[in-house]
Write an enzyme that holds these catalytic residues in place. Structure first.
Site, PDB file in Angstrom:
ATOM      1  N   HIS A   1      37.373  18.937  72.695  1.00  0.00           N
ATOM      2  CA  HIS A   1      37.021  20.148  73.444  1.00  0.00           C
ATOM      3  C   HIS A   1      36.143  21.073  72.600  1.00  0.00           C
ATOM      4  O   HIS A   1      36.572  21.535  71.540  1.00  0.00           O
ATOM      5  CB  HIS A   1      38.315  20.867  73.842  1.00  0.00           C
ATOM      6  CG  HIS A   1      38.100  22.049  74.721  1.00  0.00           C
ATOM      7  ND1 HIS A   1      38.682  23.269  74.477  1.00  0.00           N
ATOM      8  CD2 HIS A   1      37.366  22.206  75.850  1.00  0.00           C
ATOM      9  CE1 HIS A   1      38.330  24.121  75.423  1.00  0.00           C
ATOM     10  NE2 HIS A   1      37.529  23.502  76.270  1.00  0.00           N
ATOM     11  N   ARG A   2      34.934  21.309  73.084  1.00  0.00           N
ATOM     12  CA  ARG A   2      33.925  22.083  72.329  1.00  0.00           C
ATOM     13  C   ARG A   2      33.782  21.481  70.919  1.00  0.00           C
ATOM     14  O   ARG A   2      33.631  22.212  69.936  1.00  0.00           O
ATOM     15  CB  ARG A   2      34.286  23.563  72.258  1.00  0.00           C
ATOM     16  CG  ARG A   2      34.576  24.182  73.620  1.00  0.00           C
ATOM     17  CD  ARG A   2      34.872  25.665  73.559  1.00  0.00           C
ATOM     18  NE  ARG A   2      35.581  26.092  74.752  1.00  0.00           N
ATOM     19  CZ  ARG A   2      36.115  27.285  74.949  1.00  0.00           C
ATOM     20  NH1 ARG A   2      35.994  28.214  74.029  1.00  0.00           N
ATOM     21  NH2 ARG A   2      36.754  27.580  76.065  1.00  0.00           N
TER      22      ARG A   2
ATOM     23  N   GLU B   1      33.171  17.106  74.497  1.00  0.00           N
ATOM     24  CA  GLU B   1      32.772  18.059  75.531  1.00  0.00           C
ATOM     25  C   GLU B   1      32.114  19.259  74.879  1.00  0.00           C
ATOM     26  O   GLU B   1      32.609  19.758  73.858  1.00  0.00           O
ATOM     27  CB  GLU B   1      34.008  18.510  76.331  1.00  0.00           C
ATOM     28  CG  GLU B   1      33.699  19.431  77.489  1.00  0.00           C
ATOM     29  CD  GLU B   1      33.952  20.915  77.264  1.00  0.00           C
ATOM     30  OE1 GLU B   1      33.818  21.682  78.213  1.00  0.00           O
ATOM     31  OE2 GLU B   1      34.256  21.318  76.104  1.00  0.00           O
TER      32      GLU B   1
ATOM     33  N   ASP C   1      29.690  23.041  75.948  1.00  0.00           N
ATOM     34  CA  ASP C   1      29.271  23.958  77.009  1.00  0.00           C
ATOM     35  C   ASP C   1      27.794  24.295  76.821  1.00  0.00           C
ATOM     36  O   ASP C   1      27.365  24.599  75.707  1.00  0.00           O
ATOM     37  CB  ASP C   1      30.092  25.247  76.937  1.00  0.00           C
ATOM     38  CG  ASP C   1      31.574  24.972  76.991  1.00  0.00           C
ATOM     39  OD1 ASP C   1      32.039  24.505  78.038  1.00  0.00           O
ATOM     40  OD2 ASP C   1      32.257  25.188  75.963  1.00  0.00           O
TER      41      ASP C   1
ATOM     42  N   HIS D   1      29.626  28.731  74.767  1.00  0.00           N
ATOM     43  CA  HIS D   1      30.537  28.864  75.911  1.00  0.00           C
ATOM     44  C   HIS D   1      30.306  30.146  76.706  1.00  0.00           C
ATOM     45  O   HIS D   1      30.262  30.127  77.930  1.00  0.00           O
ATOM     46  CB  HIS D   1      31.986  28.815  75.411  1.00  0.00           C
ATOM     47  CG  HIS D   1      33.002  28.918  76.499  1.00  0.00           C
ATOM     48  ND1 HIS D   1      33.438  30.124  77.004  1.00  0.00           N
ATOM     49  CD2 HIS D   1      33.672  27.964  77.197  1.00  0.00           C
ATOM     50  CE1 HIS D   1      34.334  29.906  77.959  1.00  0.00           C
ATOM     51  NE2 HIS D   1      34.490  28.603  78.097  1.00  0.00           N
TER      52      HIS D   1
ATOM     53  N   GLU E   1      29.077  20.302  79.902  1.00  0.00           N
ATOM     54  CA  GLU E   1      29.552  21.239  80.924  1.00  0.00           C
ATOM     55  C   GLU E   1      28.486  22.293  81.159  1.00  0.00           C
ATOM     56  O   GLU E   1      28.127  23.043  80.248  1.00  0.00           O
ATOM     57  CB  GLU E   1      30.883  21.890  80.522  1.00  0.00           C
ATOM     58  CG  GLU E   1      31.392  22.762  81.662  1.00  0.00           C
ATOM     59  CD  GLU E   1      32.573  23.643  81.328  1.00  0.00           C
ATOM     60  OE1 GLU E   1      33.315  23.380  80.359  1.00  0.00           O
ATOM     61  OE2 GLU E   1      32.739  24.632  82.067  1.00  0.00           O
TER      62      GLU E   1
ATOM     63  N   LYS F   1      27.126  25.646  82.187  1.00  0.00           N
ATOM     64  CA  LYS F   1      27.605  27.022  82.344  1.00  0.00           C
ATOM     65  C   LYS F   1      26.432  27.872  82.814  1.00  0.00           C
ATOM     66  O   LYS F   1      25.312  27.692  82.350  1.00  0.00           O
ATOM     67  CB  LYS F   1      28.085  27.591  81.013  1.00  0.00           C
ATOM     68  CG  LYS F   1      29.316  26.909  80.431  1.00  0.00           C
ATOM     69  CD  LYS F   1      30.592  27.483  80.987  1.00  0.00           C
ATOM     70  CE  LYS F   1      31.806  26.990  80.224  1.00  0.00           C
ATOM     71  NZ  LYS F   1      33.036  27.094  81.016  1.00  0.00           N
TER      72      LYS F   1
ATOM     73  N   ASP G   1      41.656  20.366  71.608  1.00  0.00           N
ATOM     74  CA  ASP G   1      41.059  21.009  70.434  1.00  0.00           C
ATOM     75  C   ASP G   1      41.399  20.228  69.167  1.00  0.00           C
ATOM     76  O   ASP G   1      40.817  20.460  68.115  1.00  0.00           O
ATOM     77  CB  ASP G   1      41.610  22.442  70.279  1.00  0.00           C
ATOM     78  CG  ASP G   1      41.323  23.312  71.498  1.00  0.00           C
ATOM     79  OD1 ASP G   1      40.365  23.006  72.243  1.00  0.00           O
ATOM     80  OD2 ASP G   1      42.062  24.302  71.706  1.00  0.00           O
TER      81      ASP G   1
HETATM   82  O1  G3P Z   1      35.492  21.071  80.411  1.00  0.00           O
HETATM   83  C1  G3P Z   1      36.820  21.422  80.173  1.00  0.00           C
HETATM   84  C2  G3P Z   1      36.944  22.869  79.757  1.00  0.00           C
HETATM   85  O2  G3P Z   1      36.041  23.090  78.709  1.00  0.00           O
HETATM   86  C3  G3P Z   1      36.667  23.821  80.885  1.00  0.00           C
HETATM   87  O3  G3P Z   1      36.893  25.153  80.556  1.00  0.00           O
HETATM   88  O4  G3P Z   1      36.309  27.389  79.762  1.00  0.00           O
HETATM   89  O5  G3P Z   1      36.889  25.638  78.110  1.00  0.00           O
HETATM   90  O6  G3P Z   1      34.721  25.548  79.310  1.00  0.00           O
HETATM   91  P1  G3P Z   1      36.165  25.965  79.380  1.00  0.00           P
HETATM   92 MG    MG Z   2      33.971  23.668  78.533  1.00  0.00          MG
END
Ligand code: G3P
Ligand code: MG
Length: 239
Positions: free
Chosen positions: A10-11, A37, A39, A51, A103, A105, A222
């Site tokens: 995640h990120r 992943e 953003d 993000h 992702e 945004k 994470d």
């Molecule tokens: O893509 C999963 C998650 O990253 C979505 O929420 O706010 O962390 O980008 P956020």
């Molecule tokens: Mg995300």
């Protein structure tokens, strides 16, 4: 036999390194994430990996990214002397070692992202290693219109009355649900529709194990090493 729970950093691996930086992406891969992943936002003609719409939380800058020049954005420190990466740099860093979940945004990201994905595919990247996701479902339709080969994932926080029907309608590959809402009924419904189920953000070993038992296909975490470890533990107990 069910395939193993996909580990999606995640990120990058934001539990260890500054989120959405090249350092974080490297860390995720080194800890065993098979997907990463990130953003993506659009500012001053460039796709950048960040993000928030504002700079304060993750950089030493201030204000809205949309009001800044690319030069200013690139001069900032996103943690541990890392720059805010461009999406192109992320492709170069991952370099086929993991799948990339982009992702989208904010607005204006879809067209440039799809163009860049096409360029990368011409240079040897594969559609199977690319997943475009968004909470903005109109933009997912737009992405599919621009390139029907691109895999899309619909993000939601909540539990729709008709479960995963919306994601099937969108022609998605996967549906990405918040951990607070996931249940067996949803997973079963998504699978019946041929959709993968990915859950965010899953950091506690007991939750990782629970997702595995629920039949979820992958988790955003994470801490990629915890998924690798928990997965091995469940497997050794015959799960
Ligand atoms: O893509 C999963 C998650 O990253 C979505 O929420 O706010 O962390 O980008 P956020
Ligand atoms: Mg995300």
């Amino acid at each position: 036999m069910r395939s193993e729970l996909l580990c999606i950093g995640h990120r990058g691996a934001m539990g260890h390194e500054p989120e959405n930086t090249l350092l974080s992406i490297e860390k995720a891969i080194s800890l065993g994430a098979s997907w990463v992943e990130i953003d993506v936002c659009f500012a001053d003609g460039h796709l950048i990996v960040i993000h928030d719409g504002r700079l304060e939380r993750t950089t030493n800058g201030t204000g809205y990214i949309k009001e800044k020049t690319f030069e200013y954005l690139r001069s900032l420190n996103a943690g541990k002397d890392q720059k805010i990466p461009t999406l192109e740099e992320v492709f170069a860093t991952v370099n086929g070692r993991a799948g990339l979940n982009i992702e989208l945004k904010g607005l204006q990201t879809t067209e440039p992202a799809i163009s860049l994905i096409k360029e990368q595919i011409d240079q040897g990247w594969s559609y199977e290693n690319t997943l475009v996701s968004s909470f903005n479902h109109r933009e997912l339709l737009n992405a599919k219109r621009l390139d029907p080969n691109v895999l899309t994932g619909a993000l939601i926080v909540g539990l729709p009355i008709d479960n995963a029907a919306f994601a099937e309608k969108l022609g998605c590959y996967s549906v990405h649900l918040c951990i607070d809402f996931i249940d067996e009924v949803f997973v079963e419904d998504a699978h019946k529709r041929g959709l993968k189920v990915f859950v965010f953000t899953v950091n506690e070993p007991e939750d990782i194990a629970r997702m595995e038992l629920l039949g979820v296909d992958g988790v955003f975490t994470d801490y990629p090493e915890r998924v690798v470890k928990t997965r091995a533990g469940v497997a050794s107990h015959g799960g």
